[in-house]
Write a protein that holds these residues in place. Sequence first.
Motif, PDB file in Angstrom:
ATOM      1  N   ALA A 174       0.821  -1.504   0.139  1.00  0.00           N
ATOM      2  CA  ALA A 174       0.283   0.343   0.134  1.00  0.00           C
ATOM      3  C   ALA A 174       0.680   1.087  -0.052  1.00  0.00           C
ATOM      4  O   ALA A 174       2.166   0.809   0.415  1.00  0.00           O
ATOM      5  CB  ALA A 174      -0.831  -0.515   1.273  1.00  0.00           C
ATOM      6  N   ARG A 175       0.217   2.090  -0.651  1.00  0.00           N
ATOM      7  CA  ARG A 175       1.229   3.566  -0.492  1.00  0.00           C
ATOM      8  C   ARG A 175       0.323   4.614   0.546  1.00  0.00           C
ATOM      9  O   ARG A 175      -0.060   4.638   0.397  1.00  0.00           O
ATOM     10  CB  ARG A 175       1.151   4.094  -2.563  1.00  0.00           C
ATOM     11  N   GLY A 176       1.568   5.441   0.836  1.00  0.00           N
ATOM     12  CA  GLY A 176       0.468   6.349   1.649  1.00  0.00           C
ATOM     13  C   GLY A 176       0.831   7.648   0.411  1.00  0.00           C
ATOM     14  O   GLY A 176       0.769   7.814  -0.534  1.00  0.00           O
ATOM     15  N   ALA A 177       0.192   8.804   1.205  1.00  0.00           N
ATOM     16  CA  ALA A 177       0.305  10.127  -0.058  1.00  0.00           C
ATOM     17  C   ALA A 177       0.638  11.369   1.386  1.00  0.00           C
ATOM     18  O   ALA A 177       0.103  12.419   0.991  1.00  0.00           O
ATOM     19  CB  ALA A 177      -1.767   9.779  -0.296  1.00  0.00           C
ATOM     20  N   SER A 191      -4.915   4.364   7.968  1.00  0.00           N
ATOM     21  CA  SER A 191      -4.935   5.239   6.741  1.00  0.00           C
ATOM     22  C   SER A 191      -4.789   3.098   5.408  1.00  0.00           C
ATOM     23  O   SER A 191      -5.310   3.741   4.440  1.00  0.00           O
ATOM     24  CB  SER A 191      -3.394   4.929   6.228  1.00  0.00           C
ATOM     25  N   LEU A 192      -4.226   2.358   6.145  1.00  0.00           N
ATOM     26  CA  LEU A 192      -4.552   1.256   6.031  1.00  0.00           C
ATOM     27  C   LEU A 192      -5.856   0.832   4.548  1.00  0.00           C
ATOM     28  O   LEU A 192      -6.117  -0.575   4.816  1.00  0.00           O
ATOM     29  CB  LEU A 192      -3.436  -0.243   6.394  1.00  0.00           C
ATOM     30  N   GLU A 193      -7.203   0.944   5.973  1.00  0.00           N
ATOM     31  CA  GLU A 193      -8.466   0.348   6.228  1.00  0.00           C
ATOM     32  C   GLU A 193      -8.932   1.439   5.065  1.00  0.00           C
ATOM     33  O   GLU A 193     -10.395   1.138   4.874  1.00  0.00           O
ATOM     34  CB  GLU A 193      -8.839   0.396   7.163  1.00  0.00           C
ATOM     35  N   GLY A 194      -8.148   2.623   5.074  1.00  0.00           N
ATOM     36  CA  GLY A 194      -8.972   3.387   3.412  1.00  0.00           C
ATOM     37  C   GLY A 194      -9.096   4.419   3.853  1.00  0.00           C
ATOM     38  O   GLY A 194     -10.654   5.302   3.682  1.00  0.00           O
ATOM     39  N   LYS A 195      -9.238   5.313   5.630  1.00  0.00           N
ATOM     40  CA  LYS A 195      -9.488   5.934   6.257  1.00  0.00           C
ATOM     41  C   LYS A 195      -8.057   7.101   6.387  1.00  0.00           C
ATOM     42  O   LYS A 195      -7.507   7.331   6.046  1.00  0.00           O
ATOM     43  CB  LYS A 195     -10.440   5.504   7.891  1.00  0.00           C
ATOM     44  N   ARG A 196      -8.654   8.442   6.979  1.00  0.00           N
ATOM     45  CA  ARG A 196      -7.940   9.609   7.478  1.00  0.00           C
ATOM     46  C   ARG A 196      -6.716   8.581   8.425  1.00  0.00           C
ATOM     47  O   ARG A 196      -7.709   7.891   9.180  1.00  0.00           O
ATOM     48  CB  ARG A 196      -8.586  10.499   7.758  1.00  0.00           C
ATOM     49  N   GLY A 197      -5.371   9.653   8.317  1.00  0.00           N
ATOM     50  CA  GLY A 197      -4.919   8.572   9.497  1.00  0.00           C
ATOM     51  C   GLY A 197      -4.588   9.225  10.545  1.00  0.00           C
ATOM     52  O   GLY A 197      -3.809   9.610  11.659  1.00  0.00           O
ATOM     53  N   PHE A 198      -5.659   8.736  10.827  1.00  0.00           N
ATOM     54  CA  PHE A 198      -5.935   9.888  12.402  1.00  0.00           C
ATOM     55  C   PHE A 198      -5.576   8.406  13.070  1.00  0.00           C
ATOM     56  O   PHE A 198      -6.184   7.163  13.885  1.00  0.00           O
ATOM     57  CB  PHE A 198      -7.352  10.084  12.595  1.00  0.00           C
ATOM     58  N   LEU A 211      -5.493  -4.203  12.388  1.00  0.00           N
ATOM     59  CA  LEU A 211      -6.339  -3.887  11.036  1.00  0.00           C
ATOM     60  C   LEU A 211      -7.360  -4.788  11.471  1.00  0.00           C
ATOM     61  O   LEU A 211      -7.894  -5.756  11.831  1.00  0.00           O
ATOM     62  CB  LEU A 211      -5.131  -4.204  10.001  1.00  0.00           C
ATOM     63  N   PHE A 212      -8.510  -4.426  10.589  1.00  0.00           N
ATOM     64  CA  PHE A 212     -10.137  -4.319  10.752  1.00  0.00           C
ATOM     65  C   PHE A 212     -10.394  -5.209  12.492  1.00  0.00           C
ATOM     66  O   PHE A 212     -10.923  -6.283  12.080  1.00  0.00           O
ATOM     67  CB  PHE A 212      -9.936  -5.639   9.534  1.00  0.00           C
TER      68      PHE A 212
END
Lengths: 429, 154
Positions: A174-177, A191-198, A211-212
């Motif tokens: 996976a890539r960060g941004a 972030s890996l779950e597809g959300k904001r990295g809070f 994760l999940f």
Amino acid sequence: MKSYPNILNIYAETTLNLLLKRAKKPKVHTIEDYLKDGGYQALEKALNMSPEEIIEWVDKSQLRGRGGAGFPTGKKWKFAVQNPAPRYLICNADESEPGTFKDRILIERDPHLLIEGIIISAYAIGANQAFIYIRGEYPAGYYILRNAIEEAKAKGFLGKNILGSGFDLEIYVARGAGAYICGEESALIESLEGKRGFPRIKPPYPVQYGLFGRPTVVNNVETLCNIPLIVGMGWEEYRYIGPSDYPGPKLFPVSGKVKKPGVYELPMNTTLREVIYKYAGGTLGNKKVKAVFSGALDCFSAEELDIPMDYSPFGFGGTGTVIVLTEDDDIVKACLDIAEFYAHESCGQCTPCRVGTYEQAHLLKKLIEGDATPEDWEGFQFVNKHIQPTAICGLGAVAGRLIRQTMQKFPEEWERYVGKIKEVVHGTS
Amino acid sequence: MLPPELEQKLLEHANYFPRKEQAILLCLHEVQDYYGNIPTFALERVAQILGLPLNHVESVVSFYDMFDRGEPARHRIRVCVSVVCNLMNKQRLLDAIKKYLGIGVGEVTKDGRFKLVAVQCLGACSEAPVFMVDNDIYKFESEEKLYEILSKYT
């Protein structure tokens, strides 16, 4: 030869020839290169051991996490396997701390060392899915890893029934941004779950609720690259590398005002002075060292150069990042870079961090530009102290730390600016 | 509709991870590489493909620094402004870019060829000052070398 985005010929040197055995050469090593060098033999050995035995070896090796916190890897794994499967393994390749570029060369030059480390670790903790989260600014590394995973699959080191062991594993990249906070493990998971990295409130820790919502081990790139070494040579021999309390090889990215900046692989009983003078060639123009920043985390003065590069309370610690400042460099201005870094990278979730990091940078800028009032200076010192106790994650906890250390260690540097604070004449009307 | 080659790549990303929504950042990188920013119609299509509400995708785009909802350009120059590049005089690099392209941080050249952005540490600090053009990373050695590099991006 596959073609990748342009990468740089970062200088690398090693006295140990372990982590940088291949990566000291600026070349993307293919699976053939790796196999020629004895690669994936540790995996074969590991698959003939029980997962429990591997965890025991890693624990006894005294390997500590190389991502900055220095938490014992074996302990983390033991916590994770107490919780029921399915479990996940995540490789944290979101290296983004200022001055840190050690994981980059492992990823770009020796991807199979990392992949072998991930396969063995996943087997040990009982994970059938592993993820590598690489920062968005390392696109070449992303493509190199994707390609290396395909190479490993084609040879039967990944996928179903690896080397006939019955163990299955898929690795996803996976890539960060561009969010530094995603190097914090719970933010990375979000972030890996597809959300904001809070970042999440802990506990529960990722080994319990990751994760999940499943037990998840998050390990740094360099940490995972140590696993094939430990399994390959055995924990007893690994313990003989470097000092007995802090065994194993360590990478030190050295930058700033030195003659030979680069990544150095050294044992942890090396001193900071040796890193700078014996390995990195001394300072540019042979100027006096004024300070060393350990990333954006700690500041050491010239009187502290004899500390060891280990994880002891008085050691260098952190990720091993060495940024050298010499006599002509302005500590307060360098602190502004650090303040701006935290202000930019605060995720914005906790108000004291969001507002505090911004104010810290803003008021420091005013001080440097000669526009600060006594209230500004007081406010600056206040926010510098008060971001920490109210933060969910480590970023807020350390956002004022390096700057505070410089105020203690370099009062005369600060006085140059504090002395120029404008006295405000209050009107009488 | 998005161009078929982009659509194809987004679908590949959506099917890559165990769960579709995990592909959001890969998809957004793909969109930005294609358009030079994240246009609304592409953002809507990413939401559709991943089965996510549009506001979720919006919130993700606005969180991550690499994604740009502003003015696009064919190529993106990222200059590191972190502590090491600053110690090694990143200002020379910014000045050279300004001299050659006439743009400062956050600006786009008139022909839409380059956009210049300031970023935090790029993780190549031994080579400081450093910059990226699209997916490539470079060391700033001299004005001449810089102009030679930039001339390759048309």
